[in-house]
Design an enzyme around this catalytic site. Structure first.
Site, PDB file in Angstrom:
ATOM      1  N   LYS A 156     -12.410 -14.904 -15.368  1.00  0.00           N
ATOM      2  CA  LYS A 156     -13.458 -14.083 -14.775  1.00  0.00           C
ATOM      3  C   LYS A 156     -14.639 -13.991 -15.735  1.00  0.00           C
ATOM      4  O   LYS A 156     -14.583 -13.311 -16.752  1.00  0.00           O
ATOM      5  CB  LYS A 156     -12.958 -12.668 -14.466  1.00  0.00           C
ATOM      6  CG  LYS A 156     -13.917 -11.921 -13.511  1.00  0.00           C
ATOM      7  CD  LYS A 156     -13.908 -10.423 -13.688  1.00  0.00           C
ATOM      8  CE  LYS A 156     -14.794  -9.985 -14.821  1.00  0.00           C
ATOM      9  NZ  LYS A 156     -16.242 -10.235 -14.569  1.00  0.00           N
ATOM     10  N   GLU A 231     -10.549  -8.999 -28.182  1.00  0.00           N
ATOM     11  CA  GLU A 231     -11.570  -9.246 -29.206  1.00  0.00           C
ATOM     12  C   GLU A 231     -12.728  -8.331 -28.858  1.00  0.00           C
ATOM     13  O   GLU A 231     -13.439  -8.554 -27.882  1.00  0.00           O
ATOM     14  CB  GLU A 231     -11.973 -10.721 -29.210  1.00  0.00           C
ATOM     15  CG  GLU A 231     -12.633 -11.169 -30.501  1.00  0.00           C
ATOM     16  CD  GLU A 231     -14.115 -10.892 -30.493  1.00  0.00           C
ATOM     17  OE1 GLU A 231     -14.516  -9.856 -31.099  1.00  0.00           O
ATOM     18  OE2 GLU A 231     -14.865 -11.647 -29.885  1.00  0.00           O
ATOM     19  N   CYS A 265     -20.703  -9.868 -31.494  1.00  0.00           N
ATOM     20  CA  CYS A 265     -19.776  -8.902 -32.086  1.00  0.00           C
ATOM     21  C   CYS A 265     -19.573  -9.146 -33.577  1.00  0.00           C
ATOM     22  O   CYS A 265     -19.121  -8.255 -34.297  1.00  0.00           O
ATOM     23  CB  CYS A 265     -18.443  -8.927 -31.359  1.00  0.00           C
ATOM     24  SG  CYS A 265     -17.717 -10.577 -31.236  1.00  0.00           S
ATOM     25  N   GLU A 358     -22.422   0.040 -32.560  1.00  0.00           N
ATOM     26  CA  GLU A 358     -22.718  -1.371 -32.317  1.00  0.00           C
ATOM     27  C   GLU A 358     -23.935  -1.460 -31.404  1.00  0.00           C
ATOM     28  O   GLU A 358     -23.884  -1.102 -30.222  1.00  0.00           O
ATOM     29  CB  GLU A 358     -21.523  -2.067 -31.671  1.00  0.00           C
ATOM     30  CG  GLU A 358     -21.741  -3.554 -31.513  1.00  0.00           C
ATOM     31  CD  GLU A 358     -20.539  -4.281 -30.931  1.00  0.00           C
ATOM     32  OE1 GLU A 358     -20.309  -5.437 -31.308  1.00  0.00           O
ATOM     33  OE2 GLU A 358     -19.830  -3.681 -30.089  1.00  0.00           O
TER      34      GLU A 358
END
Length: 454
Positions: A156, A231, A265, A358
């Site tokens: 997906k 992750e 990331c 983040e």
């Protein structure tokens, strides 16, 4: 655009590239059913034959490399150089794991009264949920080892960036991968992603995305005791000691944060600099930041493209509101496109919002330290990647061992290599991708004891 379709927009022009039908729960269930049926035969394909099919898949990706790269530029706003690397990475990962089927070795364990042997068995149907920041490589990091181990896959892609996933599905079939082995469902995470997590016939979910969403996936997977690889987010530290080659560290730092417009990331977005070297480092950093070429992603000279969407640009911009101490700011185009200039703020404290959260955009913060570099670097919920810059080899190893981080580099900013494991500590994730270790997360270890008597 209707509720059953989605307009894919070019982030550099804000123009619609194409309209993609959105899959729903029924279509997701159908893809899982196809994958479950295909698993019964795919798992029994001879190891050498499975390897040959994966190599053919890699060859077809190579043949389509420029087409895939151009598609990613239009869909994701990546620079053409990055997009070519990303398509090449899919090829390289498929090539690497094409050797794996014949190397899924078990062990013979000495026991009394017989022989004990172990096997690595495939899990079944693997649901792969990938983000919009690196749609091609992250998909490949999951489906290549999954297929090599004998699993089938339902992939997906993110709703914003489905185009290369759909093209890879087509290329796989062209390469001879049997129908139902690799399936793509393009739809919302809240619909298709959730169904993959909940579906009783999905044995594992591999997810890359935010830590917040990852928590929800882990909770949902627990209901059926699904295996997961997660992750997740990062707020990685780039630690620069005063004895480092400051010119090299400053020249490399922008690429570690501003590549892919900071939507990474692994971004080393906290630059920790020993206080005695701070002024010199900032002086060296300024031309490296202001010299970044931001613009047309199709221009080979462009180093940074746009953000993925207007919403992401608004989110990133909020970190500069309220008088943030901007130390360095680069340039970005005016006009259409979700542009944002590369920006460095600081010096700031490690507890300020810009240093804690983040950002997922081209903003780096500089944090000064005396002798508390390890404590500052570890003072975060994340632990994905990081760098250490020093000429002292013993210090480099001491600090590397002390940092609560999954992927580190010394005097460089490398995070990803096909042949080495990738993954994070703490809330940056669970499990490892790439390298030989990824296969452990796509198989179950089976022990067989054979009594010989006597």
């Amino acid at each position: 655009m209707s509720s059953t379709s989605f307009d894919v927009v070019n982030p550099a022009t804000e123009q619609v590239v194409t309209t993609v039908p959105l899959a729903d729960v029924a279509e997701t269930d159908a893809a899982v059913a196809r994958a479950r049926t295909a698993f019964d035969s795919w798992r029994h394909v001879a190891a050498a034959d499975r390897g040959r099919l994966l190599r053919r898949f890699a060859d077809r990706v190579e043949d389509s490399l420029e087409e895939l790269a151009q598609l990613e530029v239009a869909n994701s706003g990546h620079t053409i150089g990055n997009a070519r690397w990303e398509a090449g990475n899919v090829r390289d990962v498929l090539t690497y794991y094409s050797a794996a089927p014949e190397r899924l070795l078990g062990k013979q364990i000495p026991v009394a009264g017989g022989v004990d042997i172990t096997f690595h068995e495939p899990l079944g149907v693997v649901g792969v949920i990938v983000p919009w920041n690196f749609p091609m490589p992250i998909a490949g990091w999951a489906f290549a080892p999954a297929l090599a181990a004998g699993n089938t896959v339902v992939l997906k892609p993110a709703e914003l960036t489905p185009l290369t996933a759909l093209e890879l599905e087509r290329i796989a079939l062209e390469a001879g991968i049997p129908e139902g082995v690799l399936n793509v469902v393009a739809g919302p995470g809240s619909v298709c992603g959730r169904r993959l997590v909940e579906h009783p016939d999905v044995a594992k979910v591999a997810f890359t995305g935010s830590t917040e969403v990852g928590r929800g996936i882990a909770e949902g997977a627990a209901a059926t005791i699904k295996r997961v690889t997660l992750e997740l987010g990062g707020k990685s530290a780039n630690v620069v000691f005063a004895d480092a080659d400051l010119a090299a560290a400053a020249a490399a730092a922008p690429g570690a944060v501003f590549a892919n417009a900071g939507q990474d990331c692994c971004a080393r977005s906290r630059i920790l600099v020993q206080r005695s070297a701070l002024d010199e480092f900032l002086a060296l950093l300024e031309p490296a930041v202001t010299g970044i070429r931001v613009g047309d992603p199709l221009d080979d000279a462009t180093q940074m493209g746009p953000l993925i969407s207007a919403g992401q640009r608004e989110s990133v911009g909020s970190y500069l509101a309220g008088g943030a101490p901007v130390a360095i700011r680069g340039r970005a185009p005016d006009g259409p496109g979700y542009w944002f200039a590369p920006t460095v703020v600081g010096p700031v404290g490690n507890d300020e919002r810009v240093a804690v959260e983040e950002i997922f955009g081209p903003i780096a913060c500089v944090i000064a330290f005396e002798d508390e570099a390890v404590a500052l670097a570890n003072d975060t919920i994340y632990g994905l990647s990081g760098s250490i810059w020093t000429r002292d080899g013993a210090r480099a190893l001491r600090v590397a061992r002390a940092l609560e981080t999954g992927v580190l580099s010394v005097n460089s900013n490398t995070s990803v290599r096909v042949a080495t494991p990738f993954g994070g500590f703490k809330q940056s994730g669970v499990g490892r991708e790439l390298g030989p270790h990824a296969l452990e997360h796509y198989t179950e270890l089976k022990t067989v004891y054979y009594a010989t008597g006597g």
